[in-house]
Motif scaffolding. Sequence first.
Motif, PDB file in Angstrom:
ATOM      1  N   LYS A 336       0.807  -1.225   0.000  1.00 13.19           N
ATOM      2  CA  LYS A 336       0.000   0.000   0.000  1.00 13.19           C
ATOM      3  C   LYS A 336       0.842   1.277   0.000  1.00 13.19           C
ATOM      4  CE  LYS A 336      -4.162  -1.996   2.070  1.00 13.19           C
ATOM      5  NZ  LYS A 336      -3.789  -3.371   1.722  1.00 13.19           N
ATOM      6  N   VAL A 337       2.049   1.196  -0.546  1.00 17.62           N
ATOM      7  CA  VAL A 337       2.810   2.437  -0.731  1.00 17.62           C
ATOM      8  C   VAL A 337       2.369   3.128  -2.019  1.00 17.62           C
ATOM      9  CG1 VAL A 337       4.785   1.540   0.552  1.00 17.62           C
ATOM     10  CG2 VAL A 337       4.752   1.341  -1.943  1.00 17.62           C
ATOM     11  N   ILE A 338       1.672   2.375  -2.907  1.00 22.59           N
ATOM     12  CA  ILE A 338       1.018   2.939  -4.086  1.00 22.59           C
ATOM     13  C   ILE A 338      -0.314   2.230  -4.255  1.00 22.59           C
ATOM     14  CG2 ILE A 338       3.142   3.562  -5.325  1.00 22.59           C
ATOM     15  CD1 ILE A 338       2.720   0.991  -7.020  1.00 22.59           C
ATOM     16  N   ASP A 339      -1.191   2.824  -5.065  1.00 21.85           N
ATOM     17  CA  ASP A 339      -2.406   2.138  -5.485  1.00 21.85           C
ATOM     18  C   ASP A 339      -2.616   2.408  -6.970  1.00 21.85           C
ATOM     19  OD1 ASP A 339      -3.560   4.684  -5.755  1.00 21.85           O
ATOM     20  OD2 ASP A 339      -4.500   4.598  -3.780  1.00 21.85           O
ATOM     21  N   ARG A 340      -3.755   1.986  -7.484  1.00 22.85           N
ATOM     22  CA  ARG A 340      -4.024   2.123  -8.925  1.00 22.85           C
ATOM     23  C   ARG A 340      -3.954   3.570  -9.383  1.00 22.85           C
ATOM     24  NH1 ARG A 340      -4.748   3.263 -13.373  1.00 22.85           N
ATOM     25  NH2 ARG A 340      -5.871   2.183 -15.058  1.00 22.85           N
ATOM     26  N   ASN A 341      -4.291   4.507  -8.500  1.00 19.44           N
ATOM     27  CA  ASN A 341      -4.370   5.914  -8.896  1.00 19.44           C
ATOM     28  C   ASN A 341      -3.169   6.742  -8.464  1.00 19.44           C
ATOM     29  OD1 ASN A 341      -7.032   5.601 -10.045  1.00 19.44           O
ATOM     30  ND2 ASN A 341      -7.796   5.441  -7.940  1.00 19.44           N
ATOM     31  N   SER A 342      -2.223   6.135  -7.747  1.00 24.06           N
ATOM     32  CA  SER A 342      -1.038   6.883  -7.317  1.00 24.06           C
ATOM     33  C   SER A 342      -0.235   7.335  -8.532  1.00 24.06           C
ATOM     34  CB  SER A 342      -0.149   6.011  -6.428  1.00 24.06           C
ATOM     35  OG  SER A 342      -0.829   5.613  -5.266  1.00 24.06           O
ATOM     36  N   THR A 343       0.303   8.536  -8.465  1.00 23.39           N
ATOM     37  CA  THR A 343       1.117   9.050  -9.577  1.00 23.39           C
ATOM     38  C   THR A 343       2.416   9.640  -9.055  1.00 23.39           C
ATOM     39  OG1 THR A 343       0.040  11.221  -9.496  1.00 23.39           O
ATOM     40  CG2 THR A 343      -0.889   9.577 -11.020  1.00 23.39           C
ATOM     41  N   PHE A 344       3.426   9.584  -9.911  1.00 22.00           N
ATOM     42  CA  PHE A 344       4.686  10.282  -9.674  1.00 22.00           C
ATOM     43  C   PHE A 344       5.002  11.063 -10.940  1.00 22.00           C
ATOM     44  CE2 PHE A 344       5.380   6.461  -6.932  1.00 22.00           C
ATOM     45  CZ  PHE A 344       5.391   7.123  -5.712  1.00 22.00           C
ATOM     46  N   PHE A 345       5.756  12.144 -10.759  1.00 23.59           N
ATOM     47  CA  PHE A 345       6.142  12.949 -11.921  1.00 23.59           C
ATOM     48  C   PHE A 345       7.540  12.532 -12.368  1.00 23.59           C
ATOM     49  CE2 PHE A 345       8.137  16.685 -13.898  1.00 23.59           C
ATOM     50  CZ  PHE A 345       7.249  16.865 -14.952  1.00 23.59           C
ATOM     51  N   CYS A 346       7.679  12.273 -13.658  1.00 18.40           N
ATOM     52  CA  CYS A 346       8.963  11.849 -14.221  1.00 18.40           C
ATOM     53  C   CYS A 346       9.472  12.916 -15.183  1.00 18.40           C
ATOM     54  CB  CYS A 346       8.816  10.516 -14.953  1.00 18.40           C
ATOM     55  SG  CYS A 346      10.290  10.043 -15.894  1.00 18.40           S
ATOM     56  N   PRO A 347      10.489  13.693 -14.769  1.00 21.74           N
ATOM     57  CA  PRO A 347      11.089  14.678 -15.680  1.00 21.74           C
ATOM     58  C   PRO A 347      12.252  14.102 -16.487  1.00 21.74           C
ATOM     59  CG  PRO A 347      11.974  14.988 -13.487  1.00 21.74           C
ATOM     60  CD  PRO A 347      11.020  13.820 -13.398  1.00 21.74           C
ATOM     61  N   GLY A 348      12.489  12.783 -16.341  1.00 21.47           N
ATOM     62  CA  GLY A 348      13.614  12.147 -17.023  1.00 21.47           C
ATOM     63  C   GLY A 348      14.725  11.753 -16.075  1.00 21.47           C
ATOM     64  N   PHE A 349      14.542  12.082 -14.789  1.00 19.10           N
ATOM     65  CA  PHE A 349      15.533  11.702 -13.784  1.00 19.10           C
ATOM     66  C   PHE A 349      14.884  11.778 -12.408  1.00 19.10           C
ATOM     67  CE2 PHE A 349      15.759  16.277 -14.237  1.00 19.10           C
ATOM     68  CZ  PHE A 349      15.799  16.723 -12.932  1.00 19.10           C
ATOM     69  N   TYR A 350      15.565  11.195 -11.421  1.00 19.22           N
ATOM     70  CA  TYR A 350      15.118  11.291 -10.038  1.00 19.22           C
ATOM     71  C   TYR A 350      16.319  11.687  -9.200  1.00 19.22           C
ATOM     72  CZ  TYR A 350      13.234  10.023  -5.459  1.00 19.22           C
ATOM     73  OH  TYR A 350      12.810  10.051  -4.143  1.00 19.22           O
ATOM     74  N   LYS A 351      16.202  12.790  -8.496  1.00 18.38           N
ATOM     75  CA  LYS A 351      17.307  13.274  -7.685  1.00 18.38           C
ATOM     76  C   LYS A 351      17.242  12.629  -6.309  1.00 18.38           C
ATOM     77  CE  LYS A 351      19.874  17.403  -6.457  1.00 18.38           C
ATOM     78  NZ  LYS A 351      19.948  18.884  -6.514  1.00 18.38           N
ATOM     79  N   PHE A 352      18.309  11.935  -5.965  1.00 19.75           N
ATOM     80  CA  PHE A 352      18.382  11.258  -4.673  1.00 19.75           C
ATOM     81  C   PHE A 352      19.705  11.638  -4.031  1.00 19.75           C
ATOM     82  CE2 PHE A 352      19.455   7.689  -1.888  1.00 19.75           C
ATOM     83  CZ  PHE A 352      18.280   7.556  -1.167  1.00 19.75           C
ATOM     84  N   GLY A 353      19.629  12.358  -2.916  1.00 18.56           N
ATOM     85  CA  GLY A 353      20.846  12.875  -2.313  1.00 18.56           C
ATOM     86  C   GLY A 353      21.485  13.868  -3.270  1.00 18.56           C
ATOM     87  N   ASN A 354      22.764  13.685  -3.530  1.00 21.47           N
ATOM     88  CA  ASN A 354      23.454  14.589  -4.455  1.00 21.47           C
ATOM     89  C   ASN A 354      23.639  13.955  -5.835  1.00 21.47           C
ATOM     90  OD1 ASN A 354      25.280  12.650  -3.802  1.00 21.47           O
ATOM     91  ND2 ASN A 354      26.945  14.053  -3.222  1.00 21.47           N
ATOM     92  N   ARG A 355      22.834  12.906  -6.132  1.00 21.85           N
ATOM     93  CA  ARG A 355      22.952  12.225  -7.418  1.00 21.85           C
ATOM     94  C   ARG A 355      21.648  12.296  -8.191  1.00 21.85           C
ATOM     95  NH1 ARG A 355      26.088   6.468  -6.350  1.00 21.85           N
ATOM     96  NH2 ARG A 355      28.065   7.339  -5.612  1.00 21.85           N
ATOM     97  N   ARG A 356      21.794  12.153  -9.485  1.00 17.76           N
ATOM     98  CA  ARG A 356      20.627  12.027 -10.348  1.00 17.76           C
ATOM     99  C   ARG A 356      20.575  10.606 -10.907  1.00 17.76           C
ATOM    100  NH1 ARG A 356      19.436  17.186 -14.296  1.00 17.76           N
ATOM    101  NH2 ARG A 356      18.831  18.671 -12.659  1.00 17.76           N
ATOM    102  N   TYR A 357      19.447   9.943 -10.708  1.00 13.98           N
ATOM    103  CA  TYR A 357      19.214   8.622 -11.283  1.00 13.98           C
ATOM    104  C   TYR A 357      18.309   8.813 -12.493  1.00 13.98           C
ATOM    105  CZ  TYR A 357      21.247   6.489  -7.129  1.00 13.98           C
ATOM    106  OH  TYR A 357      22.115   6.114  -6.127  1.00 13.98           O
ATOM    107  N   HIS A 358      18.854   8.530 -13.669  1.00 12.93           N
ATOM    108  CA  HIS A 358      18.155   8.866 -14.904  1.00 12.93           C
ATOM    109  C   HIS A 358      17.116   7.814 -15.280  1.00 12.93           C
ATOM    110  CE1 HIS A 358      20.424  12.418 -16.310  1.00 12.93           C
ATOM    111  NE2 HIS A 358      21.381  11.908 -15.540  1.00 12.93           N
TER     112      HIS A 358
END
Length: 621
Positions: A336-358
């Motif tokens: 239950k950390v997500i469901d059918r309607n949960s959304t995330f925004f994807c700009p082409g990368f995810y910034k985690f700490g001081n890094r970008r995960y593409h």
Amino acid sequence: MGTINKNSDREWIKHRYVVASMCIVFVFSVLLLRLVYLQMIRGEEYRRLSMTNCVRLKSIKSSRGLIYDRNRILLVDNRPAFDLTIVLEDAKPLKQTLDHLAELTGDSCEDLTAIIEKEGGAAFYKPLVLKRDITRDLLAAIEAHQFDLPGIHIDIEPSRNYIHKKTAAHLIGYLGEINKDELDSGKFPNVRSGDSIGRYGVEKSFEADLQGKRGGHQLEVDVNGRVIKILKTVEPVSGNDLVMTIDLPLQQKAEGLLGENDGAVVALDPSNGDVLVMASSPSFDQNDFIGGISSKKWQVLRDDPGRPMNNKAIQAEYPPASTYKIITALAGLEEKVIDRNSTFFCPGFYKFGNRRYHCWSKYGHGTINVVDAIAQSCDVFFYQTGEKLGVDALAKYAQGSGLGRLTGIRLAHERPGLIPTSAWKKQRFKEPWQAGETLSISIGQGFNLVTPLQMAVFISAVGNNGTLYRPRLVKSVQDAKGQVIREIEPEITGGLPASKKNLAIVRQGLLEVVHGNRGTARQIRLPDVQIAGKTGTAQVFSRKAGEKFDNKKLKRTLQDHAWFVCYAPAQDPKIAIAVIIEHGEHGSSAAAPVAQELIHAYFGDPEVPTAVVEEDPAHVE
């Protein structure tokens, strides 16, 4: 009165004496006649027998059981092989006999002598094999000169014949000569020195069924060892036949689709776990192992960088890449950390700490839910889902889905793969788990390792609504007359740790992979059969977060592996497939078309009804 009684007694004794004398004379007459018969009539024959030791026992090798595909197309049978043997007792003078034989075989007398000495003289009265499976030309030459070759014989033995060269070689396997330790183990009661046993594949796994029982002849031979007549015969008992689950035409199709590519294809029946296809490339010719493979051929196989002697379907372990996102999605929905309607925004990368995960998509996917994230394989969505879950929660669902452990298939050398946990890393590297590593394993990279068979079993379970089956290789064991001795029933080994509701959500995403407008495998749609699947592109070397490479400029051996897993038809699956193309770069372009062609070949008939698109599972209870 007394005188009369005495006379009667004397008469009675005299009568008994006469009868006894006649019996004695009769017995001695019979013995005398028998002696005359043995000495005068049969004496010469028995004298010859006693002087030449010409009554001998000869073992008759049994035929090994045949192997069929699921439609009883013959895969493996036996052919007659002609072995050149010598009985040392009869081959006199030995030096002269070997000289004559060497002229015919093209060997030196020293080579033939070395073979005899290798046996240490243990086979003085028994046939000793000099050459196995000789050519028909040499056979004709030996037969033409048999009177110049005392003690030299041609023994006809059944030899294995793999009809379709290189087809299903890793699955069927091959034979090899039994060694002393195996003979002494007592595990092979019907096998003797020089016989072959299964060394690989089902030939090994079903050795007890395939191996028959020896028979024998009691022979009368002349002074040169030539057979005069057969005195008694005990017929050998053939081994039992196997009816396998594989579909030969489909297997050949899969191997043809792999072509020169290294990789593997596994196809299962989702309803029972039957292995329809197990192809591993490159392959090898099992017939090369009959009678012992030559050193030159073995060296070629061993040095081949494609590892032809490895069954990549069960022995090769690969990062699952984006096919693992199915696990991440199921775990996120169940926890239950997500469901059918949960959304995330994807700009082409995810910034985690001081890094970008593409994300694989440079420009991103925008706002996206789980169904679309599966269909478009959005890395950013699964980075964030995995981050919320943590490594140990992901591992729980992966292991519960059959990954990281053996499938239980009846083949030797299966590898379990690897599903990492925080405790595993602490024990293995003496280091704590890093949060950034969770992002990598969420999209099937990092420490994750799976086999193609594991992924086929897993995607089968997704397709059949959650049932995990042990992969079944053999449907039945039958005798030589086709009577079933033993049925091997399908075996359920567990179930996916997911509700029907959440499975339906994931299944919708897998359907959109092929039939959605932005699905990563939309180019493999078939007009008559709906396919649900997932693409994957697995990195083969470590990269720093955000580090980019132009795959086209990399060496072939450093290019990404291509994955595709699927089932069809989407609503009522009859076949589930896992394809891995080593260094194929992209699952959508290299692996998915292989599955498409295989599904088309499996159904073939254009009248196969089109499945209805699954209902959006948002409202499924």
